[in-house]
Design a protein around this motif. Structure first.
Motif, PDB file in Angstrom:
ATOM      1  N   UNK A 133      27.373 -65.374  10.906  1.00  0.00           N
ATOM      2  CA  UNK A 133      25.981 -65.321  11.329  1.00  0.00           C
ATOM      3  C   UNK A 133      25.749 -66.128  12.603  1.00  0.00           C
ATOM      4  N   UNK A 134      24.703 -65.769  13.295  1.00  0.00           N
ATOM      5  CA  UNK A 134      24.263 -66.537  14.455  1.00  0.00           C
ATOM      6  C   UNK A 134      23.246 -67.555  13.938  1.00  0.00           C
ATOM      7  N   UNK A 135      23.412 -68.809  14.335  1.00  0.00           N
ATOM      8  CA  UNK A 135      22.484 -69.858  13.918  1.00  0.00           C
ATOM      9  C   UNK A 135      21.673 -70.310  15.130  1.00  0.00           C
ATOM     10  N   UNK A 136      20.768 -71.243  14.918  1.00  0.00           N
ATOM     11  CA  UNK A 136      19.868 -71.669  15.984  1.00  0.00           C
ATOM     12  C   UNK A 136      19.877 -73.197  16.098  1.00  0.00           C
ATOM     13  N   UNK A 137      20.014 -73.681  17.342  1.00  0.00           N
ATOM     14  CA  UNK A 137      20.018 -75.118  17.615  1.00  0.00           C
ATOM     15  C   UNK A 137      18.828 -75.448  18.504  1.00  0.00           C
ATOM     16  N   UNK A 138      18.081 -76.484  18.116  1.00  0.00           N
ATOM     17  CA  UNK A 138      16.974 -77.008  18.924  1.00  0.00           C
ATOM     18  C   UNK A 138      17.265 -78.477  19.187  1.00  0.00           C
ATOM     19  N   UNK A 139      17.214 -78.867  20.454  1.00  0.00           N
ATOM     20  CA  UNK A 139      17.420 -80.269  20.812  1.00  0.00           C
ATOM     21  C   UNK A 139      16.171 -80.743  21.543  1.00  0.00           C
ATOM     22  N   UNK A 140      15.584 -81.815  21.012  1.00  0.00           N
ATOM     23  CA  UNK A 140      14.414 -82.427  21.640  1.00  0.00           C
ATOM     24  C   UNK A 140      14.836 -83.765  22.235  1.00  0.00           C
ATOM     25  N   UNK A 141      14.347 -84.042  23.432  1.00  0.00           N
ATOM     26  CA  UNK A 141      14.669 -85.262  24.154  1.00  0.00           C
ATOM     27  C   UNK A 141      13.369 -86.040  24.348  1.00  0.00           C
ATOM     28  N   UNK A 142      13.240 -87.197  23.695  1.00  0.00           N
ATOM     29  CA  UNK A 142      12.002 -87.993  23.764  1.00  0.00           C
ATOM     30  C   UNK A 142      12.274 -89.297  24.484  1.00  0.00           C
ATOM     31  N   UNK A 143      11.513 -89.542  25.550  1.00  0.00           N
ATOM     32  CA  UNK A 143      11.691 -90.755  26.354  1.00  0.00           C
ATOM     33  C   UNK A 143      11.106 -91.961  25.635  1.00  0.00           C
ATOM     34  N   UNK A 144      11.873 -93.042  25.651  1.00  0.00           N
ATOM     35  CA  UNK A 144      11.443 -94.346  25.150  1.00  0.00           C
ATOM     36  C   UNK A 144      11.859 -95.361  26.213  1.00  0.00           C
ATOM     37  N   UNK A 145      11.086 -95.428  27.299  1.00  0.00           N
ATOM     38  CA  UNK A 145      11.476 -96.267  28.438  1.00  0.00           C
ATOM     39  C   UNK A 145      12.733 -95.693  29.062  1.00  0.00           C
ATOM     40  N   UNK A 146      13.761 -96.507  29.181  1.00  0.00           N
ATOM     41  CA  UNK A 146      15.043 -96.044  29.733  1.00  0.00           C
ATOM     42  C   UNK A 146      15.992 -95.549  28.646  1.00  0.00           C
ATOM     43  N   UNK A 147      15.491 -95.428  27.431  1.00  0.00           N
ATOM     44  CA  UNK A 147      16.289 -94.896  26.322  1.00  0.00           C
ATOM     45  C   UNK A 147      15.771 -93.505  25.964  1.00  0.00           C
ATOM     46  N   UNK A 148      16.597 -92.750  25.262  1.00  0.00           N
ATOM     47  CA  UNK A 148      16.222 -91.391  24.872  1.00  0.00           C
ATOM     48  C   UNK A 148      16.517 -91.167  23.399  1.00  0.00           C
ATOM     49  N   UNK A 149      15.501 -90.697  22.687  1.00  0.00           N
ATOM     50  CA  UNK A 149      15.696 -90.261  21.310  1.00  0.00           C
ATOM     51  C   UNK A 149      16.012 -88.769  21.356  1.00  0.00           C
ATOM     52  N   UNK A 168      19.879 -78.531   9.203  1.00  0.00           N
ATOM     53  CA  UNK A 168      20.371 -79.883   9.374  1.00  0.00           C
ATOM     54  C   UNK A 168      19.611 -80.508  10.531  1.00  0.00           C
ATOM     55  N   UNK A 169      19.290 -81.794  10.408  1.00  0.00           N
ATOM     56  CA  UNK A 169      18.636 -82.484  11.516  1.00  0.00           C
ATOM     57  C   UNK A 169      19.278 -83.859  11.678  1.00  0.00           C
ATOM     58  N   UNK A 170      19.644 -84.189  12.912  1.00  0.00           N
ATOM     59  CA  UNK A 170      20.251 -85.476  13.242  1.00  0.00           C
ATOM     60  C   UNK A 170      19.432 -86.100  14.369  1.00  0.00           C
ATOM     61  N   UNK A 171      19.108 -87.369  14.212  1.00  0.00           N
ATOM     62  CA  UNK A 171      18.387 -88.107  15.239  1.00  0.00           C
ATOM     63  C   UNK A 171      19.272 -89.243  15.729  1.00  0.00           C
ATOM     64  N   UNK A 172      19.309 -89.393  17.028  1.00  0.00           N
ATOM     65  CA  UNK A 172      20.144 -90.446  17.630  1.00  0.00           C
ATOM     66  C   UNK A 172      19.432 -90.968  18.874  1.00  0.00           C
ATOM     67  N   UNK A 173      19.529 -92.275  19.134  1.00  0.00           N
ATOM     68  CA  UNK A 173      18.941 -92.878  20.327  1.00  0.00           C
ATOM     69  C   UNK A 173      20.065 -93.283  21.270  1.00  0.00           C
TER      70      UNK A 173
END
Length: 161
Positions: free
Chosen positions: A111-127, A13-18
């Motif tokens: 089962x053990x699952x795996x979570x990856x969270x990426x934080x991408x800067x967009x000025x003062x906002x974060x994706x 599953x992948x979720x993107x939020x700003x």
């Protein structure tokens, strides 16, 4: 922007939020227990209450999130940080304790699952891009998608969005 993508390969599953917050602050919301407690509460837990938070956000460190439902049942999530790269990326395992009612780490249910969270800067906002993978079933993935959507909505409220 709020998108969700689910794929069949290894059931993920992948979720993107700003968020209207700098990425250092968004990263800290995930790695500092005092910040985490402020947003991962009743709204994120679908009416349940967060009983305790233990975060040791370093490679090899462990976390434990103890949640209690109104009926008294505990859902305690535990895992180990595999990658901690401030303020860009977090990777950690995700599993539930068999009996999460205690105060310390307990036996883990597979089962053990795996979570990856990426934080991408967009000025003062974060994706924020959250990828959760290695689910045992599509049903489990779908339940987690609902939970993560609530959590990220609560995180958005924490930042005043």
């Amino acid at each position: 922007m709020n998108t969700t993508k689910m794929t069949g390969e290894n059931i993920k599953l992948q979720i993107t939020r700003v968020f209207d917050a700098p990425r250092e602050l968004v990263f800290k919301a995930w790695t500092d227990a005092n910040h985490f407690k402020q947003w991962f509460g009743a709204a994120a837990c679908d009416g349940a209450s967060l009983q305790s938070v233990k975060l040791d956000a370093r490679v090899g460190g462990k976390y434990r999130l103890q949640v209690r439902r109104p009926d008294g049942e505990f859902f305690t999530t535990v895992g180990t940080y595999r990658e901690v790269k401030p303020p860009e990326r977090l990777v950690f395992t995700w599993a539930f304790e068999k009996d999460g009612s205690g105060d310390e780490f307990g036996e883990v249910e597979p089962p053990e699952t795996l979570v990856t969270i990426e934080f991408k800067a967009h000025g003062q906002r974060t994706e924020l891009i959250l990828t959760h993978e290695k689910f045992a079933s599509a049903e489990s993935r779908d339940r987690h998608e609902q939970g993560w959507t609530r959590c990220l909505g609560s995180l958005g409220q924490f930042f005043g969005k």
